[in-house]
Every structure is written in C-alpha cells, then in structure tokens.
Design a protein around this motif. Structure first.
Motif, mmCIF file in Angstrom:
data_model
loop_
_atom_site.group_PDB
_atom_site.id
_atom_site.type_symbol
_atom_site.label_atom_id
_atom_site.label_comp_id
_atom_site.label_asym_id
_atom_site.label_seq_id
_atom_site.Cartn_x
_atom_site.Cartn_y
_atom_site.Cartn_z
ATOM 1 N N ILE A 108 49.158 32.771 39.970
ATOM 2 C CA ILE A 108 47.935 32.788 40.800
ATOM 3 C C ILE A 108 46.849 33.589 40.118
ATOM 4 O O ILE A 108 45.676 33.189 40.078
ATOM 5 C CB ILE A 108 48.255 33.364 42.197
ATOM 6 C CG1 ILE A 108 49.177 32.405 42.971
ATOM 7 C CG2 ILE A 108 46.964 33.614 42.987
ATOM 8 C CD1 ILE A 108 49.648 32.936 44.298
ATOM 9 N N ARG A 109 47.210 34.725 39.535
ATOM 10 C CA ARG A 109 46.220 35.544 38.845
ATOM 11 C C ARG A 109 45.661 34.810 37.634
ATOM 12 O O ARG A 109 44.469 34.892 37.335
ATOM 13 C CB ARG A 109 46.859 36.874 38.429
ATOM 14 C CG ARG A 109 46.947 37.878 39.580
ATOM 15 C CD ARG A 109 47.269 39.280 39.053
ATOM 16 N NE ARG A 109 48.635 39.331 38.518
ATOM 17 C CZ ARG A 109 49.700 39.651 39.246
ATOM 18 N NH1 ARG A 109 49.569 39.939 40.537
ATOM 19 N NH2 ARG A 109 50.895 39.691 38.706
ATOM 20 N N ASN A 110 46.500 34.057 36.940
ATOM 21 C CA ASN A 110 46.028 33.296 35.776
ATOM 22 C C ASN A 110 45.050 32.199 36.202
ATOM 23 O O ASN A 110 44.026 31.972 35.543
ATOM 24 C CB ASN A 110 47.218 32.680 35.032
ATOM 25 C CG ASN A 110 48.075 33.742 34.341
ATOM 26 O OD1 ASN A 110 47.571 34.823 34.001
ATOM 27 N ND2 ASN A 110 49.361 33.457 34.148
ATOM 28 N N LEU A 111 45.375 31.511 37.303
ATOM 29 C CA LEU A 111 44.478 30.470 37.805
ATOM 30 C C LEU A 111 43.131 31.062 38.238
ATOM 31 O O LEU A 111 42.070 30.472 38.010
ATOM 32 C CB LEU A 111 45.123 29.741 38.985
ATOM 33 C CG LEU A 111 46.288 28.803 38.648
ATOM 34 C CD1 LEU A 111 46.952 28.309 39.933
ATOM 35 C CD2 LEU A 111 45.797 27.617 37.826
ATOM 36 N N ARG A 112 43.197 32.221 38.826
ATOM 37 C CA ARG A 112 41.963 32.886 39.261
ATOM 38 C C ARG A 112 41.096 33.233 38.058
ATOM 39 O O ARG A 112 39.867 33.055 38.091
ATOM 40 C CB ARG A 112 42.318 34.143 40.060
ATOM 41 C CG ARG A 112 41.106 34.908 40.555
ATOM 42 C CD ARG A 112 41.545 36.156 41.281
ATOM 43 N NE ARG A 112 40.399 36.944 41.685
ATOM 44 C CZ ARG A 112 40.456 38.151 42.231
ATOM 45 N NH1 ARG A 112 41.667 38.706 42.430
ATOM 46 N NH2 ARG A 112 39.369 38.798 42.563
ATOM 47 N N ALA A 113 41.729 33.730 37.014
ATOM 48 C CA ALA A 113 40.975 34.092 35.803
ATOM 49 C C ALA A 113 40.366 32.855 35.158
ATOM 50 O O ALA A 113 39.206 32.875 34.711
ATOM 51 C CB ALA A 113 41.890 34.817 34.824
ATOM 52 N N ASP A 114 41.122 31.750 35.132
ATOM 53 C CA ASP A 114 40.592 30.512 34.553
ATOM 54 C C ASP A 114 39.392 30.001 35.360
ATOM 55 O O ASP A 114 38.395 29.525 34.793
ATOM 56 C CB ASP A 114 41.695 29.438 34.505
ATOM 57 C CG ASP A 114 42.815 29.788 33.512
ATOM 58 O OD1 ASP A 114 42.549 30.639 32.628
ATOM 59 O OD2 ASP A 114 43.920 29.245 33.665
ATOM 60 N N PHE A 115 39.486 30.092 36.655
ATOM 61 C CA PHE A 115 38.388 29.613 37.516
ATOM 62 C C PHE A 115 37.134 30.461 37.328
ATOM 63 O O PHE A 115 36.008 29.944 37.289
ATOM 64 C CB PHE A 115 38.845 29.644 38.983
ATOM 65 C CG PHE A 115 37.823 29.105 39.943
ATOM 66 C CD1 PHE A 115 37.500 27.748 39.952
ATOM 67 C CD2 PHE A 115 37.161 29.949 40.826
ATOM 68 C CE1 PHE A 115 36.557 27.261 40.834
ATOM 69 C CE2 PHE A 115 36.217 29.463 41.706
ATOM 70 C CZ PHE A 115 35.910 28.108 41.718
ATOM 71 N N LEU A 116 37.338 31.770 37.170
ATOM 72 C CA LEU A 116 36.199 32.664 36.958
ATOM 73 C C LEU A 116 35.516 32.359 35.631
ATOM 74 O O LEU A 116 34.279 32.333 35.541
ATOM 75 C CB LEU A 116 36.674 34.120 37.007
ATOM 76 C CG LEU A 116 35.595 35.191 36.821
ATOM 77 C CD1 LEU A 116 34.536 35.071 37.913
ATOM 78 C CD2 LEU A 116 36.220 36.587 36.839
#
Length: 421
Positions: free
Chosen positions: A9-17
């Motif tokens: 989830i943290r990786n997906l959040r970073a990619d989206f940012l």
C-alpha cells in the motif's frame, strides 16, 4: 484474492504521488480552452454563463451550487441583488434559477426577493421567543425594523410558529406580541391601582401612573370588571376618553340621588351632573328604575305621589289667598316653562283643578283666579267709561255731527279735543 500488505500500500501511494507530481508534456493553452468551450456551447453540448466582468464562466449546475453555498454562508438568508453581486452574475440569471435552487433544497423559501432557509427561520423563532421571555412584550413593528424582513413572511412566522406554540402562552393583539406572564403582571398592577380608587380616574392618568401598556389597558380593565376582580365601570371607547368609575363612588352617587328624591319628591338633572355624572338623566333613570309613579321631565323628574298633591294644594291656596299663582315659584329652581308645559300636558288633573277653581292658565306660568279676572275686567271697563266721559264732555253737537259724517276724528287718549280734517 491475496492479502495486501502495508508495504504494498505504501509503495502504491508513493507511485501515485510521483504520478501527480510529474508534469505533462502536452498542455492545452488558454486560447485552446476558450475555443473548445465555444465549440461545445455552439454544438449545444454545454451551457455556460459568463460573469459580469467577462473573465470567468460557470455552468448552470455549478451556479445552483454556488447560490446554495452563498445562502448558507450568509446565515441562511440573502437578497438576490446581493447574491448577484457576490457571484458576479447578472441578476437575470439568478432570477431564472430561483425555482431550480428551491427544488434542489426544498426547505428554502423565496419571498419578496430573498432566499430564506429553514435553519434561519428556526433561529428567528428562537430569538423572538427569547425576547418575549425576557421582555414579555414586543410590538410587531419593532420586529419588522429589527430583522428587516417582509411583513407577510414575518406575520406568517408569528402566526404559525410563535402564537401557535403553547410554550409561553403567547398572544398577538393590537399589533403587539405578549406573554401570559406579562398580562398577569399588568393585571395585578391595575388591580392594585383601581381597587384603591375612590373617585373616577381617567385611563390616561392610569397609564401615566402605573405605566401599564397603553395598547392593552382598555381590554385589561374590561376583562377585570367582567371577572369581578375589580369593582366599577369603564365608560368610553378609547383610552383618550375612557374613565373608570369605582363602585364605591357610583354607589355613593346612587345613594345620594335616591335619598334626595325620597326626601323632596323630585330631583334636578343639574344636581346629578354636579355629582360628576356625565349622563344625569340616564343615571337617574337607572337609580330610580324600580320606583313607580315617576314623571321624567326635561330638567329633572318628580314623584307624582308626593310632589303632585303638594303642588295641587299650593295652587288651591294661592288662588284663594293671592287670587293668582306663579307656578315657577312652586317648581324646583332649574325647572322651566317647558317642564311646566309637559307636566300640565301629562297630568290632566292639574287642568281639571284649575278649571274647577275658575282659574285660567296663562303662558304656562301664571294661574289667575276668577275673582282677579273679574277685578281686571271691571278695572278695564271703568277706564274705558272714564275715557268715554271725558271725550263726551269735550264734544259739541256740531262735532258729533261732523264725526258721524266722517269730517272729524276724535282725539286719542293722549290729546285733547277733536281734530278737523
């Protein structure tokens, strides 16, 4: 489906940012946007409204949302003129969306150019109720000035939301809102003031002394008298001409009228008026309503059983001793010729008495006895005889002949001799 870990989830959040922060290589210029919007409007695929300065555009749906936001931002009430200025939208567009705005929020009301929300109405009702609890009384005109609301709308709020509530027993009369507690306080003040009164008191003076509300005082006094909480009568239709008469005062008046009438067999209206009675004839009739054999004349009334025999006796004695009677001396002071005329027309026994006594009524004032009438007739005859003898002594036979022929006229009583033509 496999479980997702927090690391994923943290990786997906970073990619989206990172995706959001990445600048796009291809951008539409402002001119392209204007041309694109113009094309959509031309094709009928989009409806937009331009602001008054021409710098911005807004869709119709967005305008409805903006209007609602402005209404709530202004406490639930706003004038459409102010609304148009705030949104920089022409007033005609605002007016065209009134129905859509009210449909979007059914709790809104639009009255006389203003949007008013249900929340604003509720707060208004609470504020007016609080004012009434604190003060007890509020003129409706004051509410109009204070809240600057349309009269029709405010009147509907007062009628349906405030008077209809039984919370404080609120009433609305003569353009004034007041509570039952306030009315009770005003009533208690009036009871204390009027129960202590021994003389008539004007309502205007009561207002000055007690500071009782002038719009309510008339009805309050009437209700207190009706409920037997104060003893007296209120005469008059307005606070300017109304007078409260305490029962102790009217009882004293009635007692005096009845006592005087009983002792004297008559009473004059002028005497009753001097007691402070505005309608002496009406008050006298009210006090003596149970009496029998009363004749109401123009200037007063008489007891026929007591006054009439005495009058007849005085007439008989006067005709015997003085040979005439001045009736005005036998009547009360304020009675005049009109009263005497009405008395003689009503009581035929008086005329029969005069006739049987050989008298004659002159000008509703004097009664002459037969003996006096005979004396007057004899005196007049003697005067005529004496005058005739004087004239006869001054005339010669030739003058008599001339008189008979119409050539000479006898002198008047003030001259001597005869006058030739």
């Amino acid at each position: 489906m496999a479980d997702v870990t927090w690391d994923e989830i943290r990786n997906l959040r970073a990619d989206f940012l990172n995706l959001q922060l990445t600048e796009t290589a291809n951008k539409l210029s402002e001119r392209n946007c204007v041309e694109l919007i113009g094309l959509l409007v031309k094709e009928g695929l989009l409806n937009v409204i331009y602001t008054t300065d021409g710098k911005d555009i807004i869709t119709e749906q967005r305008l409805i949302r903006e209007i609602l936001d402005e209404i709530y931002a202004n406490g639930g009430r706003i004038n459409i003129v102010d609304l148009a200025q705030h949104l920089r939208i022409d007033l005609t567009y605002i007016e065209g969306k009134i129905g859509d705005v009210c449909k979007e929020d059914p709790t809104l009301q639009f009255t006389l150019g203003q949007f008013i929300s249900a929340d604003y109405t509720n707060r208004l009702v609470e504020e007016i109720n609080d004012m009434l609890v604190e003060r007890g009384l509020i003129p409706f005109s004051e509410l109009i000035r204070q809240f600057d609301l349309p009269t029709e709308y405010l009147n509907s709020i007062v009628t349906n939301r405030i008077i209809g509530s039984t919370l404080n027993g609120i009433k609305f009369e003569s353009g004034t809102l007041y509570t039952e507690n306030y009315v009770r306080l005003q009533q208690n003040i009036l009871i204390g003031c009027l129960q202590a009164a021994f003389l008539p008191v004007r309502v205007n003076e009561i207002i000055k002394t007690t500071r009782v509300n002038e719009n309510l005082i008339q009805s309050l006094i009437v209700n207190l008298i009706r409920d037997n909480r104060i003893n007296g009568n209120l005469l008059g239709t307005t606070k300017e001409n109304s007078i409260f008469y305490p029962k102790v005062y009217t009882d004293a008046q009635a007692k005096y009228i009845e006592s005087f009438f009983t002792q004297n067999g008559y009473i004059e209206y002028s005497l009753v008026r001097n007691l402070g009675v505005n309608d002496p004839e009406g008050q006298t009739k009210l006090v003596l309503k149970d009496r029998k054999q009363i004749l109401f004349l123009i200037s007063g009334c008489i007891d026929l059983l007591k006054f009439l025999p005495q009058l007849e006796m005085n007439i008989e004695q006067g005709l015997v001793t003085n040979e005439y009677v001045d009736i005005t001396t036998l009547m009360p002071n304020s009675f005049n010729e009109n009263d005497i005329e009405k008395l003689f027309k009503t009581e035929l026994s008086l005329k029969e008495l005069i006739k049987s006594s050989g008298g004659e009524l002159i000008s509703n004032t004097f009664i002459l006895a037969k003996e006096l009438q005979d004396k007057i007739d004899k005196k007049l005859n003697d005067i005529c005889q004496e005058y005739a003898e004087k004239e006869s002594a001054q005339c010669t036979p030739q003058m008599y002949a001339a008189v008979l022929q119409g050539n000479i006229a006898l002198a008047s009583a003030s001259s001597k001799g005869a006058t030739a033509k």
